[in-house]
Design a protein around this motif. Structure first.
Motif, PDB file in Angstrom:
ATOM      1  N   GLY A 191      -7.642   1.767  -5.510  1.00  0.00           N
ATOM      2  CA  GLY A 191      -7.407   3.153  -5.124  1.00  0.00           C
ATOM      3  C   GLY A 191      -8.492   3.627  -4.177  1.00  0.00           C
ATOM      4  O   GLY A 191      -9.671   3.618  -4.535  1.00  0.00           O
ATOM      5  N   ASN A 192      -8.113   4.035  -2.977  1.00  0.00           N
ATOM      6  CA  ASN A 192      -9.087   4.454  -1.955  1.00  0.00           C
ATOM      7  C   ASN A 192     -10.204   3.420  -1.807  1.00  0.00           C
ATOM      8  O   ASN A 192     -11.398   3.738  -1.823  1.00  0.00           O
ATOM      9  CB  ASN A 192      -9.682   5.825  -2.283  1.00  0.00           C
ATOM     10  CG  ASN A 192      -8.735   6.950  -1.902  1.00  0.00           C
ATOM     11  OD1 ASN A 192      -7.679   6.717  -1.320  1.00  0.00           O
ATOM     12  ND2 ASN A 192      -9.098   8.169  -2.248  1.00  0.00           N
ATOM     13  N   GLU A 193      -9.797   2.148  -1.711  1.00  0.00           N
ATOM     14  CA  GLU A 193     -10.706   1.014  -1.516  1.00  0.00           C
ATOM     15  C   GLU A 193     -11.613   0.753  -2.720  1.00  0.00           C
ATOM     16  O   GLU A 193     -12.561  -0.011  -2.617  1.00  0.00           O
ATOM     17  CB  GLU A 193     -11.554   1.209  -0.257  1.00  0.00           C
ATOM     18  CG  GLU A 193     -10.729   1.340   1.022  1.00  0.00           C
ATOM     19  CD  GLU A 193     -11.592   1.440   2.265  1.00  0.00           C
ATOM     20  OE1 GLU A 193     -12.822   1.534   2.134  1.00  0.00           O
ATOM     21  OE2 GLU A 193     -11.025   1.413   3.375  1.00  0.00           O
ATOM     22  N   GLU A 194     -11.327   1.357  -3.847  1.00  0.00           N
ATOM     23  CA  GLU A 194     -12.107   1.143  -5.077  1.00  0.00           C
ATOM     24  C   GLU A 194     -11.242   0.372  -6.083  1.00  0.00           C
ATOM     25  O   GLU A 194     -10.146   0.812  -6.420  1.00  0.00           O
ATOM     26  CB  GLU A 194     -12.536   2.481  -5.667  1.00  0.00           C
ATOM     27  CG  GLU A 194     -13.345   2.359  -6.952  1.00  0.00           C
ATOM     28  CD  GLU A 194     -13.725   3.720  -7.509  1.00  0.00           C
ATOM     29  OE1 GLU A 194     -14.098   3.784  -8.693  1.00  0.00           O
ATOM     30  OE2 GLU A 194     -13.635   4.726  -6.751  1.00  0.00           O
ATOM     31  N   LEU A 195     -11.732  -0.768  -6.525  1.00  0.00           N
ATOM     32  CA  LEU A 195     -10.958  -1.582  -7.447  1.00  0.00           C
ATOM     33  C   LEU A 195     -10.870  -0.898  -8.805  1.00  0.00           C
ATOM     34  O   LEU A 195     -11.881  -0.554  -9.416  1.00  0.00           O
ATOM     35  CB  LEU A 195     -11.603  -2.968  -7.590  1.00  0.00           C
ATOM     36  CG  LEU A 195     -10.844  -3.978  -8.455  1.00  0.00           C
ATOM     37  CD1 LEU A 195      -9.445  -4.219  -7.914  1.00  0.00           C
ATOM     38  CD2 LEU A 195     -11.606  -5.299  -8.513  1.00  0.00           C
ATOM     39  N   LEU A 196      -9.643  -0.689  -9.276  1.00  0.00           N
ATOM     40  CA  LEU A 196      -9.416   0.027 -10.526  1.00  0.00           C
ATOM     41  C   LEU A 196      -9.001  -0.878 -11.673  1.00  0.00           C
ATOM     42  O   LEU A 196      -9.267  -0.568 -12.833  1.00  0.00           O
ATOM     43  CB  LEU A 196      -8.321   1.090 -10.328  1.00  0.00           C
ATOM     44  CG  LEU A 196      -8.524   2.092  -9.188  1.00  0.00           C
ATOM     45  CD1 LEU A 196      -7.356   3.068  -9.153  1.00  0.00           C
ATOM     46  CD2 LEU A 196      -9.847   2.823  -9.336  1.00  0.00           C
ATOM     47  N   VAL A 211      -4.111   9.944  -1.664  1.00  0.00           N
ATOM     48  CA  VAL A 211      -4.814   8.757  -2.160  1.00  0.00           C
ATOM     49  C   VAL A 211      -3.982   7.528  -1.791  1.00  0.00           C
ATOM     50  O   VAL A 211      -2.747   7.544  -1.901  1.00  0.00           O
ATOM     51  CB  VAL A 211      -5.020   8.812  -3.681  1.00  0.00           C
ATOM     52  CG1 VAL A 211      -5.719   7.547  -4.179  1.00  0.00           C
ATOM     53  CG2 VAL A 211      -5.823  10.040  -4.058  1.00  0.00           C
ATOM     54  N   GLU A 212      -4.669   6.469  -1.355  1.00  0.00           N
ATOM     55  CA  GLU A 212      -3.995   5.215  -1.042  1.00  0.00           C
ATOM     56  C   GLU A 212      -4.207   4.215  -2.176  1.00  0.00           C
ATOM     57  O   GLU A 212      -5.348   3.941  -2.567  1.00  0.00           O
ATOM     58  CB  GLU A 212      -4.540   4.618   0.259  1.00  0.00           C
ATOM     59  CG  GLU A 212      -3.899   3.280   0.608  1.00  0.00           C
ATOM     60  CD  GLU A 212      -4.493   2.656   1.859  1.00  0.00           C
ATOM     61  OE1 GLU A 212      -4.237   1.455   2.109  1.00  0.00           O
ATOM     62  OE2 GLU A 212      -5.233   3.365   2.593  1.00  0.00           O
ATOM     63  N   TYR A 213      -3.117   3.723  -2.728  1.00  0.00           N
ATOM     64  CA  TYR A 213      -3.167   2.702  -3.770  1.00  0.00           C
ATOM     65  C   TYR A 213      -2.612   1.400  -3.198  1.00  0.00           C
ATOM     66  O   TYR A 213      -1.560   1.404  -2.539  1.00  0.00           O
ATOM     67  CB  TYR A 213      -2.365   3.113  -5.005  1.00  0.00           C
ATOM     68  CG  TYR A 213      -2.970   4.277  -5.753  1.00  0.00           C
ATOM     69  CD1 TYR A 213      -3.953   4.087  -6.722  1.00  0.00           C
ATOM     70  CD2 TYR A 213      -2.557   5.586  -5.481  1.00  0.00           C
ATOM     71  CE1 TYR A 213      -4.506   5.156  -7.409  1.00  0.00           C
ATOM     72  CE2 TYR A 213      -3.104   6.670  -6.164  1.00  0.00           C
ATOM     73  CZ  TYR A 213      -4.082   6.442  -7.124  1.00  0.00           C
ATOM     74  OH  TYR A 213      -4.640   7.497  -7.788  1.00  0.00           O
ATOM     75  N   ALA A 227       0.853  -1.186   0.000  1.00  0.00           N
ATOM     76  CA  ALA A 227       0.000   0.000   0.000  1.00  0.00           C
ATOM     77  C   ALA A 227       0.886   1.233   0.000  1.00  0.00           C
ATOM     78  O   ALA A 227       1.863   1.304   0.757  1.00  0.00           O
ATOM     79  CB  ALA A 227      -0.918   0.002   1.217  1.00  0.00           C
ATOM     80  N   VAL A 228       0.561   2.199  -0.868  1.00  0.00           N
ATOM     81  CA  VAL A 228       1.345   3.428  -0.940  1.00  0.00           C
ATOM     82  C   VAL A 228       0.408   4.619  -0.815  1.00  0.00           C
ATOM     83  O   VAL A 228      -0.750   4.560  -1.205  1.00  0.00           O
ATOM     84  CB  VAL A 228       2.154   3.524  -2.255  1.00  0.00           C
ATOM     85  CG1 VAL A 228       3.146   2.392  -2.352  1.00  0.00           C
ATOM     86  CG2 VAL A 228       1.229   3.552  -3.461  1.00  0.00           C
ATOM     87  N   GLN A 229       0.913   5.703  -0.266  1.00  0.00           N
ATOM     88  CA  GLN A 229       0.190   6.962  -0.187  1.00  0.00           C
ATOM     89  C   GLN A 229       0.875   7.988  -1.069  1.00  0.00           C
ATOM     90  O   GLN A 229       2.108   8.088  -1.088  1.00  0.00           O
ATOM     91  CB  GLN A 229       0.145   7.489   1.253  1.00  0.00           C
ATOM     92  CG  GLN A 229      -0.837   6.778   2.149  1.00  0.00           C
ATOM     93  CD  GLN A 229      -0.936   7.445   3.515  1.00  0.00           C
ATOM     94  OE1 GLN A 229      -0.103   8.265   3.889  1.00  0.00           O
ATOM     95  NE2 GLN A 229      -1.969   7.090   4.280  1.00  0.00           N
ATOM     96  N   THR A 230       0.051   8.758  -1.791  1.00  0.00           N
ATOM     97  CA  THR A 230       0.603   9.807  -2.645  1.00  0.00           C
ATOM     98  C   THR A 230      -0.407  10.928  -2.779  1.00  0.00           C
ATOM     99  O   THR A 230      -1.621  10.696  -2.772  1.00  0.00           O
ATOM    100  CB  THR A 230       0.973   9.272  -4.038  1.00  0.00           C
ATOM    101  OG1 THR A 230       1.457  10.358  -4.845  1.00  0.00           O
ATOM    102  CG2 THR A 230      -0.228   8.651  -4.725  1.00  0.00           C
ATOM    103  N   SER A 231       0.076  12.138  -2.899  1.00  0.00           N
ATOM    104  CA  SER A 231      -0.788  13.287  -3.196  1.00  0.00           C
ATOM    105  C   SER A 231      -0.521  13.804  -4.604  1.00  0.00           C
ATOM    106  O   SER A 231      -0.827  14.949  -4.926  1.00  0.00           O
ATOM    107  CB  SER A 231      -0.564  14.407  -2.174  1.00  0.00           C
ATOM    108  OG  SER A 231       0.798  14.776  -2.133  1.00  0.00           O
TER     109      SER A 231
END
Length: 788
Positions: A181-186, A166-168, A103-107
């Protein structure tokens, strides 16, 4: 030291064949806005970071000192949720990819092109496995070493907000990898799928438990290793199942390729087909450049590029990056026919009739410039550039089922025919052997939705006995009766109708004769009319006959808009002054009342003194000598218009503007003015319409109410109606009611201190100097006035 000048490189939004990767063990001089990396040997954007490189924009120097580099080292720090700060080039991690995820965080914001770049060491291979996640202007792009030959686009999470973190989450499962991405499957990517490289399975299985965030990483702020999410399987998009059958064009040969030469045709009205025969070589491409009429430089191009694992398609100015798709199967001859259908809103890609992709200007995953690119003026020529078009073996230009050549008649062989129609530029015309009295019903629909007819605008027509009826959805509240053209021959000659939609009005012509102009903002137009008509429409369908079998004469075509339908001359409304009868009283017309009078010789006036509510009507019933109903005159009010219907003369209601009341009042006086051969209907003196005995515009049964056949009338109404009979030439056309007496101008109320009974020719004075009010009906109304 040797300096190498490298050309400007765009890693996204360009054809791969344009990339100039400069490979040299020397320092590089890069163009403004780019850096060079000594371990990558090509120029990259100035927002990227390289290992062991420092310098200024335009020139990079080797940085050998340990304290000089692109990034200052930072200490790792784990927070309460297990998030660890990332220092690109030094932060490493260990994990079990069979049970855990990264899991990674990025703005990183849209269009920054910053990237998450993770390297995972491999058990057997010297080169690590790497994951590359980049942030484009409209999509997030993902690439996996030895699995994807190029980047795949994903939508941003629906919860994405610029500037927010955003968390990926990246997971490797048994058969596929996924990105959340943000608990949404992309995204899901199958290792053994048609889009995957042959090496993918082996590459994933050989990943070790050690990884790091490479120096190229410019987006990752924090990371953590988490338990793999339980639900991350994305239902596979079934894609388009729409198949077009091109077998009817088998006799049309493919022309030999003509490269670097203009091919003249209207891109919007025809489809371009390109054939590739046999096995398609990798790293070859189909490239079609599009030109406006007078430009020497192409304004856009379409490309299909063939990688080893899978091809991609790209539309310059629309797609931010290339879009991968599965290689379609060849036909029985080993050929693939690639079809490009283009209009001002979309590009549709097909192979052997099966759609494999489309680019829509209105989509959230295309660039903002797409609408202007596809709608860029005249699109009358294309070229196949020899520098880039290396896969095409032949081409042809087709007018498809949904395409109509200007002025070319299309036989109506099925109940519904689809075609293309730009209603802002051209007119629709149909002709049929089913004309007057055929009760033929047609529907001409036009729509902007690409796939269905769920939302469409339409014009309906009906071939009646007396009129040609037209109804425009969202514009007219009901059918509008139009007369047949004056030269119409009922013996069976073809009937023709032409429909044109101008900016402010629609027009209908029949056999060259103007029948109707309908203004979208007129008194009888519905409120949504202007907005509905001014939408963009390019697709259409013609639904013929409501079940009737098409005949030999039934056909349609698209024509240039005629120039003789700009104005329909209407006569000034006929006005008749009834002010001489202003002193004649109105009586209440109660539902139980039956009024006998000479229907032919005396006009009947009906007065309403209230604001007419929506959807209200009243009906004057026409009765014979036995009191039986033989006809009626109905007057009604709808939301935006009024109507009248004279039975048994009219085939349907006649729409009219809502009449204005008399000045400074709420009064409307409707006049029914019959004669031996005509009935005229007026409101406040102005003629609204008329029926004429024996006219082609009325039914044969209309004779039933003319002559002396109407003996009396009665009223059916939900609102109060008052009446008076105007005895023009025959003062005794109707007996006066009690309280009034007959004069040369009709019935007049008795004065004060007088009275009368029914049918009186004069009023009688009250006896013994008694008094009575105006309109007294008997001696009983007389009384002694009090002493003053």
């Amino acid at each position: 030291m040797i300096e190498v000048i490298c050309q400007e490189v765009l890693l996204f939004g360009t054809r791969l064949s344009d990339l100039r990767l400069v490979r040299a063990a020397t320092s590089l001089r890069c163009p403004t806005g780019f850096w060079s990396c000594v371990d990558r040997f090509y120029c990259i954007r100035d927002s990227d970071v390289c290992d062991n490189v420092q310098g200024t924009t335009g020139q990079c120097l080797d940085a050998s000192d340990e304290d000089e580099g692109c990034k200052a080292e930072e200490e790792e720090d784990e927070d309460a949720q297990g998030w660890i700060n990332v220092v690109p080039g030094s932060t490493s991690f260990s994990w079990d990819h069979s049970d855990q995820s990264i899991a990674v965080q990025t703005s990183a914001y849209k269009g920054s092109w910053d990237k998450v770049y993770v390297e995972i060491s491999h058990v057997t291979a010297e080169e690590p496995m790497w994951l590359d996640l980049r942030f484009g202007a409209v999509q997030v792009y993902f690439r996996v070493h030895n699995c994807t030959e190029y980047f795949f686009g994903m939508k941003y999470p629906s919860s994405y907000r610029s500037g927010e973190v955003v968390e990926y989450v990246i997971s490797f499962n048994d058969e596929y990898m996924s990105v959340i991405g943000n608990e949404e499957l992309l995204w899901n990517f199958e290792y053994g799928g048609n889009l995957a490289m042959d090496t993918c399975y082996k590459a994933v299985q050989g990943m070790s438990s050690v990884g790091k965030f490479a120096a190229e990483d410019t987006a990752t702020e924090k990371y953590r290793i988490i338990t793999k999410p339980g639900r991350d399987k994305l239902d596979k998009d079934p894609g388009s199942t729409y198949v077009k059958d091109f077998s009817q064009y088998d006799s049309v040969p493919f022309e030999a390729m003509i490269r670097d030469t203009s091919i003249q045709y209207d891109v919007f009205k025809y489809a371009l087909q390109v054939v590739t025969r046999g096995k398609v070589d990798t790293k070859t491409a189909i490239v079609v450049e599009m030109f406006t009429q007078d430009s020497e430089k192409s304004y856009s191009f379409i490309e299909i590029f063939f990688f080893k694992s899978a091809p991609y398609y790209f539309v310059d100015g629309c797609t931010e990056n290339v879009i991968m798709f599965e290689m379609p199967d060849a036909d029985v001859n080993g050929d693939r026919v690639w079809t490009f259908e283009i209009d001002s809103r979309k590009v549709v890609f097909r192979c052997n009739g099966v759609e494999f992709g489309r680019v829509k200007a209105s989509s959230s995953i295309v660039e903002n410039t797409c609408s202007s690119v596809l709608g860029n003026g005249m699109h009358d020529r294309v070229e196949f550039p020899s520098q880039y078009d290396t896969a095409s073996d032949g081409f042809r230009v087709l007018c498809l089922d949904g395409c109509v050549n200007i002025d070319r008649w299309i036989p109506i062989e099925n109940y519904m025919v689809e075609f293309q129609w730009d209603i802002s530029e051209f007119s629709f015309q149909y002709t049929t052997g089913d004309g007057k009295n055929s009760e033929l019903t047609n529907l001409i629909g036009f729509y902007e939705n690409d796939d269905t007819f769920d939302e469409y605008q339409h014009v309906a027509t009906f071939h009646g006995k007396t009129h040609f009826w037209v109804w425009i959805r969202n514009c007219t509240e009901y059918w509008i009766p139009l007369r047949y053209h004056s030269s119409y021959d009922e013996s069976g000659d073809s009937f023709s109708a032409t429909f044109t939609f101008h900016e402010k009005y629609a027009s209908v012509l029949s056999n060259g004769e103007l029948l109707w102009n309908f203004y979208y903002d007129s008194d009888i137009a519905m409120d949504p009319c202007v907005e509905t008509i001014n939408k963009y429409y390019s697709n259409a369908f013609f639904y013929y006959g409501r079940g009737k079998d098409p005949q030999d004469k039934d056909k349609f075509r698209i024509v240039d808009s005629p120039n003789n339908d700009t104005e329909l001359i209407k006569p000034e409304p006929n006005f008749k002054d009834f002010s001489e009868f202003d002193n004649q009283i109105f009586e209440e017309f109660s539902p139980e009342k039956s009024l006998e009078y000479d229907f032919v010789m005396a006009p009947l006036q009906l007065k309403i003194e209230i604001d007419i509510p929506e959807s209200s009507n009243f009906t004057l019933r026409l009765l014979d000598s036995n009191g039986e109903k033989i006809g009626s005159i109905e007057i009604g009010i709808w939301k935006v218009a009024a109507y009248f219907l004279i039975t048994p003369c009219h085939e349907g209601v006649i729409l009219i503007s809502n009449p204005e009341p008399l000045q400074n009042t709420k009064t409307r006086i409707w006049t029914v003015e019959p004669s031996e051969n005509t009935i005229v209907l007026r409101c406040n003196g102005y003629e609204l319409g008329r029926v004429v005995k024996g006219s082609s515009l009325v039914l044969d049964t209309c004779d039933d109410i003319f002559g002396t056949k109407v003996n009396s009338v009665s009223m059916k109404s939900a609102i109060p109606v008052f009446y008076r009979v105007l005895c023009l030439d025959n003062p005794n056309c109707v007996p006066c009611l009690a309280g009034s007496f007959m004069t040369d101008n009709g019935c007049v109320k008795c004065r004060e201190n007088t009275f009368s009974g029914p049918g009186a020719s004069s009023c009688t004075s009250c006896p013994d100097d008694k008094a009575s009010p105006t309109g007294s009906t008997s001696i009983d109304d007389c009384y002694y006035a009090p002493c003053s």
